[in-house]
Design a protein around this motif. Structure first.
Motif: not given
Length: 490
Positions: A324-328, A349-352
Motif C-alpha cells: 500500500s505504500g512506497r518502499v524506501v 494508509p493510517e488504517d493499515s
C-alpha cells in the motif's frame, strides 16, 4: 517425582543456553509462602539498612556486569554492547531507588487546615508484602529491574517470573541478590511457561503484580488478579510516533529516528514505529534517513528476532506496508530467518495494520504532514500511548507538542531518553497499560499510603463529632466555613 524442564535457546544460533524447571502451581505457592515470611523480615529492617543492602546489590551487579551481559546476549541474541547498556541503566535505577526510598516514602507531617487546627496529621507509605513481577524477554534486566528495584526499595519481597525465552537472566539476578541479602529469600525467581505466571498472578497472598508484555496477555493477567482484587501495574508496549517539525536539526533527527526504530531489532516497547515529518523538510529528512539506513546491518548492528512467533507478525506488516505504500528500503525479502533487515516505507494508509498494530521489529512507516499540528493529531490517533519523540529547535513549541502528545512520556530532540532518567516515571495510557515504574511514582506504586490523624487538644465549644453537639456549635462551624470559603473569585 521427575521435574519437568524447558530449554532456553540462543535465537541467533539455536544452541541451548540452559535448562530450567517448569515450576508448577504448587512450587509457585511454596515460593510465595517463603516470600511472605521474608517480606515481614525485610519490612522490619530500618530503611537505612535496606538502603545499604540494595547499594551492595548494585555493586554486586556491577562486578558481574560482563558475565550478566554475556548471558543476556546468549538468551536474546542482541549485541554485547546493547546487553551491557541495559544493565548499566538498571544499575543506575537501582542506585536511585535505594537512595531515595526513605525520602519519598518516609513519614511526614501534612497540613490539617483551619477546620483541623486541633489535629496533627502524618502520611507515610508502607510496604505491600509480596510483589510478583512478570518480566519480558526484550530487555530481560532493565525492564523487570524497573519494578524489582523499586519494589525492594519500598520494603517488599519479590517473586519474579522471567520470560521463558530469558529464564537464565532472571535466575542469575536472584542468585546475585543473595550475596547481599543471604538471610531471607527476599528475591526469588520461578521459571516456566504461561502456567507458571498464571499461578503466580492468581496467588491471593501476592499484594501486587507488575507485568510487562502484550496487551492481550495483560488482559489475561488482569482477569487472574481480579479474582483476589490484586492490583496490577501493566506496561503493554506501544506504537510510538516520531514527529519532525520544520525547524528540526534534520541530521540529528534522522540519526535518532533510525536508532530508535532499529536498535534491538526494533524489539523495544518505546521504540520508534511511526514517523511524521512536516512537508517543508520532508525531502531533506528522507535523504538523511535513506543514506544512514544503508549502513545499518542486521546481525551486526542489531541481533535476531528473539521470539520466533514475532517474525510472522513482522512479515505480515511488511507485506501490508509494501503493497500500500512506497518502499524506501527493504521489503518482504528483508525477513531472513530470525534476522530482519531494516524496512522503511512511505505513505502507508493510517488504517493499515502496519500503522495501527505494534510491529516490534526493525520497520518504520513515514508520512508527510502539512504541519506539526497534523503530525500530532495523527500521532495521537492510536490505541496505544506509551512514549514518543519531538524534534524541533524552538524549545517552547517542542514542549507544547510534547505535552499534547497522548503518551506517558515524550522525548525532545532525543529518543527514549526518558527511560534513562531514574527520577522520571515510566508507563503509558490506553492499550499501553497503566500504573508507573521508576521515580517517586514508581516507589509509591509498590507501597500503600498510611494516613494518621491525632487530636492535639479539644476545641472549646466545637465538639462536632459527638451526639452532644448542639445547634450553637453547628452555627459557629457554618460561620467559619462561610468566612473561609464563601467569597466568590472571578
Amino acid at each position: 517425582m521427575t521435574t519437568l524442564t524447558f530449554d532456553s535457546l540462543n535465537p541467533a544460533t539455536g544452541a541451548i543456553v540452559g535448562s530450567h524447571p517448569k515450576h508448577t502451581a504448587d512450587a509457585v505457592h511454596e515460593a510465595v509462602g517463603r516470600a511472605e515470611q521474608a517480606a515481614a523480615w525485610w519490612a522490619a529492617l530500618a530503611p537505612a539498612e535496606r538502603r545499604t543492602r540494595l547499594l551492595d546489590y548494585k555493586a554486586v551487579l556491577t562486578q558481574h556486569l560482563r558475565e550478566l551481559a554475556g548471558l543476556v546476549q546468549e538468551e536474546t541474541g542482541k549485541p554485547a554492547g546493547d546487553a551491557a547498556l541495559e544493565i548499566v541503566l538498571a544499575v543506575n535505577h537501582l542506585d536511585w531507588a535505594a537512595r531515595n526510598a526513605a525520602k519519598v516514602l518516609g513519614r511526614r507531617r501534612v497540613s490539617t487546615g483551619m477546620i483541623g487546627v486541633n489535629l496533627a496529621a502524618t502520611l507515610e507509605y508502607l510496604p505491600l508484602g509480596v510483589v510478583a513481577v512478570i518480566g519480558p524477554w526484550n530487555y530481560p534486566v532493565f525492564t523487570p529491574m524497573g519494578s524489582i528495584a523499586y519494589a525492594l526499595a519500598a520494603g517488599n519481597a519479590i517473586v519474579f517470573k522471567p520470560s521463558e525465552l530469558t529464564p537464565g537472566v532472571g535466575v542469575r539476578l536472584a542468585e546475585l541478590f543473595k550475596e547481599s541479602v543471604p538471610e531471607q529469600p527476599v528475591f526469588q525467581t520461578v521459571t516456566g511457561l504461561g502456567e507458571t505466571g498464571a499461578a503466580l498472578a492468581a496467588d491471593p497472598r501476592v499484594r501486587k503484580v507488575a507485568f510487562t508484555g502484550s496487551t492481550a496477555t495483560a488482559k489475561r493477567v488482569m482477569a487472574a488478579c481480579a479474582e483476589n482484587l490484586t492490583p496490577l501495574v501493566a506496561e503493554c508496549g506501544g506504537k510510538d510516533a516520531f514527529i519532525v517539525d520544520a525547524d528540526a536539526d534534520l541530521q540529528a533527527a534522522a540519526d535518532a529516528c533510525l536508532w530508535g526504530a532499529m536498535s534491538n531489532a526494533g524489539q523495544t516497547c518505546a521504540g520508534v514505529e511511526r514517523v511524521y515529518v512536516v512537508d517543508s523538510v520532508y525531502e531533506t529528512f528522507m535523504r538523511e534517513l535513506s543514506e544512514r539506513v544503508t549502513k545499518v546491518k542486521a546481525g551486526e548492528d542489531y541481533g535476531p528476532i528473539t521470539m520466533p512467533g514475532q517474525v510472522d507478525i513482522i512479515k505480515r506488516h511488511i507485506d501490508d506496508a509494501t503493497k500500500s505504500g512506497r518502499v524506501v528500503t527493504g521489503g518482504p525479502d528483508s525477513v531472513r530467518g530470525a534476522y530482519v533487515d531494516p524496512v522503511i516505507v512511505e505513505d502507508v494508509p493510517e488504517d493499515s495494520p502496519s500503522v495501527r498494530e505494534e510491529t516490534f521489529g526493525p520497520t518504520i512507516t513515514v508520512r508527510r504532514t502539512r504541519d506539526a499540528q497534523e503530525a500530532l493529531e495523527l500521532a495521537n490517533a492510536s490505541a496505544y500511548g506509551l512514549g514518543g519523540t519531538i524534534f524541533a529547535r524552538d524549545r517552547r513549541r517542542a514542549t507544547e507538542l510534547a505535552r499534547m502528545m497522548r503518551t506517558g512520556m515524550t522525548a525532545i530532540n532525543s529518543v527514549i531518553s526518558f527511560a534513562g532518567v531514574p527520577a522520571l516515571p515510566f508507563g503509558g495510557v490506553g492499550d499501553s497499560g497503566f500504573g508507573r515504574i521508576h521515580g517517586a511514582d514508581g516507589l509509591r506504586e509498590f507501597a500503600r499510603p498510611k494516613a494518621i490523624s491525632r487530636q492535639r487538644f479539644a476545641l472549646p465549644g466545637m465538639n462536632l463529632t459527638s451526639f452532644t453537639r448542639g445547634p450553637e456549635e453547628l452555627e459557629r462551624l457554618i460561620r467559619l466555613v462561610t468566612f473561609l470559603h464563601g467569597r466568590r473569585k472571578r
